[in-house]
Enzyme design. Sequence first.
Site, short mmCIF file in Angstrom:
data_model
loop_
_atom_site.label_atom_id
_atom_site.label_comp_id
_atom_site.label_asym_id
_atom_site.label_seq_id
_atom_site.Cartn_x
_atom_site.Cartn_y
_atom_site.Cartn_z
N HIS A 81 1.31 -3.31 6.30
CA HIS A 81 0.09 -3.30 7.12
C HIS A 81 -1.07 -3.94 6.37
O HIS A 81 -2.22 -3.69 6.67
CB HIS A 81 -0.25 -1.86 7.52
CG HIS A 81 -0.59 -1.01 6.34
ND1 HIS A 81 0.36 -0.45 5.53
CD2 HIS A 81 -1.78 -0.66 5.82
CE1 HIS A 81 -0.24 0.22 4.57
NE2 HIS A 81 -1.55 0.10 4.70
N HIS B 38 4.59 6.43 2.81
CA HIS B 38 4.56 7.62 3.68
C HIS B 38 5.50 7.46 4.88
O HIS B 38 5.92 8.45 5.47
CB HIS B 38 3.13 7.91 4.17
CG HIS B 38 2.17 8.31 3.10
ND1 HIS B 38 2.48 9.24 2.12
CD2 HIS B 38 0.89 7.95 2.85
CE1 HIS B 38 1.42 9.40 1.32
NE2 HIS B 38 0.45 8.62 1.75
N SER C 21 0.60 3.76 1.85
CA SER C 21 0.83 4.30 3.20
C SER C 21 2.21 3.92 3.74
O SER C 21 2.81 4.69 4.49
CB SER C 21 -0.26 3.83 4.16
OG SER C 21 -1.51 4.32 3.75
N CYS D 184 -6.31 -3.81 3.94
CA CYS D 184 -6.34 -2.35 3.84
C CYS D 184 -7.00 -1.86 2.56
O CYS D 184 -8.09 -1.31 2.59
CB CYS D 184 -4.94 -1.74 3.98
SG CYS D 184 -4.95 0.05 3.74
N CYS E 285 0.85 -1.20 0.00
CA CYS E 285 0.00 0.00 0.00
C CYS E 285 0.88 1.25 0.00
O CYS E 285 2.01 1.23 0.48
CB CYS E 285 -0.88 -0.04 1.25
SG CYS E 285 -1.92 1.42 1.48
N1 LIG Z 1 -7.59 6.59 4.99
C1 LIG Z 1 -7.19 5.33 5.02
O1 LIG Z 1 -7.67 4.53 5.82
C2 LIG Z 1 -6.17 4.88 4.04
C3 LIG Z 1 -5.91 3.51 3.87
C4 LIG Z 1 -5.04 3.12 2.86
C5 LIG Z 1 -4.40 4.05 2.08
N2 LIG Z 1 -4.64 5.38 2.31
C6 LIG Z 1 -4.02 6.39 1.48
O2 LIG Z 1 -4.72 6.39 0.24
C7 LIG Z 1 -3.86 6.89 -0.79
C8 LIG Z 1 -3.88 5.95 -1.97
O3 LIG Z 1 -3.22 4.74 -1.62
P1 LIG Z 1 -2.89 3.66 -2.76
O4 LIG Z 1 -2.21 2.52 -2.08
O5 LIG Z 1 -4.08 3.43 -3.59
O6 LIG Z 1 -1.81 4.47 -3.62
P2 LIG Z 1 -1.41 4.27 -5.18
O7 LIG Z 1 -0.07 4.88 -5.32
O8 LIG Z 1 -1.62 2.86 -5.57
O9 LIG Z 1 -2.51 5.14 -5.94
C9 LIG Z 1 -2.51 6.53 -5.98
C10 LIG Z 1 -2.99 6.94 -7.35
O10 LIG Z 1 -3.16 8.36 -7.36
C11 LIG Z 1 -2.74 8.84 -8.64
N3 LIG Z 1 -2.47 10.26 -8.49
C12 LIG Z 1 -1.37 10.88 -7.99
N4 LIG Z 1 -1.54 12.22 -8.00
C13 LIG Z 1 -2.78 12.45 -8.49
C14 LIG Z 1 -3.55 13.63 -8.72
N5 LIG Z 1 -3.08 14.83 -8.41
N6 LIG Z 1 -4.80 13.49 -9.24
C15 LIG Z 1 -5.30 12.27 -9.53
N7 LIG Z 1 -4.61 11.12 -9.31
C16 LIG Z 1 -3.38 11.21 -8.80
C17 LIG Z 1 -1.54 7.96 -8.96
O11 LIG Z 1 -1.24 7.97 -10.34
C18 LIG Z 1 -2.02 6.61 -8.48
O12 LIG Z 1 -2.70 5.90 -9.49
C19 LIG Z 1 -2.49 7.06 -0.12
O13 LIG Z 1 -2.35 8.40 0.29
C20 LIG Z 1 -2.59 6.16 1.08
O14 LIG Z 1 -1.70 6.54 2.11
C21 LIG Z 1 -5.51 5.80 3.25
ZN LIG Z 2 -2.91 0.79 3.42
#
Ligand SMILES: NC(=O)c1ccc[n+]([C@@H]2O[C@H](COP(=O)([O-])OP(=O)(O)OC[C@H]3O[C@@H](n4cnc5c(N)ncnc54)[C@H](O)[C@@H]3O)[C@@H](O)[C@H]2O)c1
Ligand SMILES: [Zn+2]
Length: 376
Positions: free
Chosen positions: A62, A45, A42, A170, A40
Amino acid sequence: MKTKGALLRENNTPWVIEEIEIGDPKAHEVKIRMEAAGMCHSDHHLVTGGIPMAGFPILGGHEGAGVIEQVGEGVTDFEVGDHVVLSFIPSCGKCPSCKSGLANLCDFGAMLLQGEAVSDNTFRIHTAAGENVYPMTLLGTFAPYMVVHEASVVKIDKDIPFEVAALCGCGVPTGYGSSVRSGDVRPGEDVAIVGVGGVGTAALQGAVISGARNVFAIDPVPWKREQALKFGATAAFASVEEAAMKIAEVTYGHMCHKVIVTVGEVHGKDVDTWMGITAKAGTCVLTGMGNMLDSEVTLNLAMLTLLQKNLQGSIFGGANPKLDIPLLLSMYRAGKLNIEDMITRQYRLEQINEGYQDMLDGRNIRGVIRYTEEDW
Ligand SMILES: NC(=O)c1ccc[n+]([C@@H]2O[C@H](COP(=O)([O-])OP(=O)(O)OC[C@H]3O[C@@H](n4cnc5c(N)ncnc54)[C@H](O)[C@@H]3O)[C@@H](O)[C@H]2O)c1
Ligand SMILES: [Zn+2]
Ligand SMILES: [Zn+2]
């Protein structure tokens, strides 16, 4: 026992595979032989420092699935041989949040970045030199073995492939729940998913399953947009700016009832842009994360008030781990949720940096680390 794990010793350095020592399960803990771990965003980060753990070295990971190998005193819900998912959100079932149906806000969550086991506030993992190791969200799935509290463990059926199950720790519940639970997408609504990576692709499927009329996928990576169309998006755009005109045209200026933000790196300055494609009385769900210390937001307050919009945070998609993880896997088995095609590539633990580079370069919806006999 001695095993290995992907550790981070300081910010902005690669993951290093090191020998680690994992203690035996204490009361209410279980030991798990890991089969698969999802990569993921995160955990990235942790690398940038956007999510700060209480100390270093950090054991990453995670999202995962495996088999129970040993149970500690007082564990009654699990036995040796059970197949399980590791949920990054623990749910104790006893705290006020759990009891009121908000298990994703379980009080154990306060300890997610502390590194100490919730059972007795001691460290369960150490390096060969004896240093305390801080596991991501009380887990640390980037190691072939784990000892974790039963609150973070969810039993699943044995016919579910482990790599599919891993994503339900997640990415899948977070994304699906962001649409279905936190976003409460209803039939006929227009929805935008901003960022269609791992979490966003699950959010997209949640919106489609909920009967959304239009699902607009927004992502700068062309391959991600192609994939989004295969997962049911009705149109795909490279940016919110590009999408805004088209969304206005298709919705007769109404814009989107729900906007689900799942970009990899959230910046406060972009919030107004996302609220700009949110309809009157609509909801923008903020699921993506950036730097946890960031408190600056650009937001037109008059539009928020006068157009009665909602800005909704979401952890774990508002989902309940012990209820929703088995539910999502039963939907997968019924052919209603496509988790298999979300797994772009599988890696060995030793390839973790390559896997994260693939994520950052936009080559993966989700990369998964697969453990084998060579690791155990
Ligand atoms: N709130 C929660 O419980 C929780 C849980 C898991 C992940 N997250 C967060 O969710 C986010 C996504 O995680 P992921 O694993 O899917 O990441 P990922 O890297 O797989 O996906 C992110 C996507 O966003 C796109 N992107 C980047 N900048 C962009 C923009 N300005 N406009 C549109 N698209 C854009 C990327 O090309 C990519 O496809 C991360 O910030 C992660 O930390 C939050
Ligand atoms: Zn996650
Ligand atoms: Zn609880």
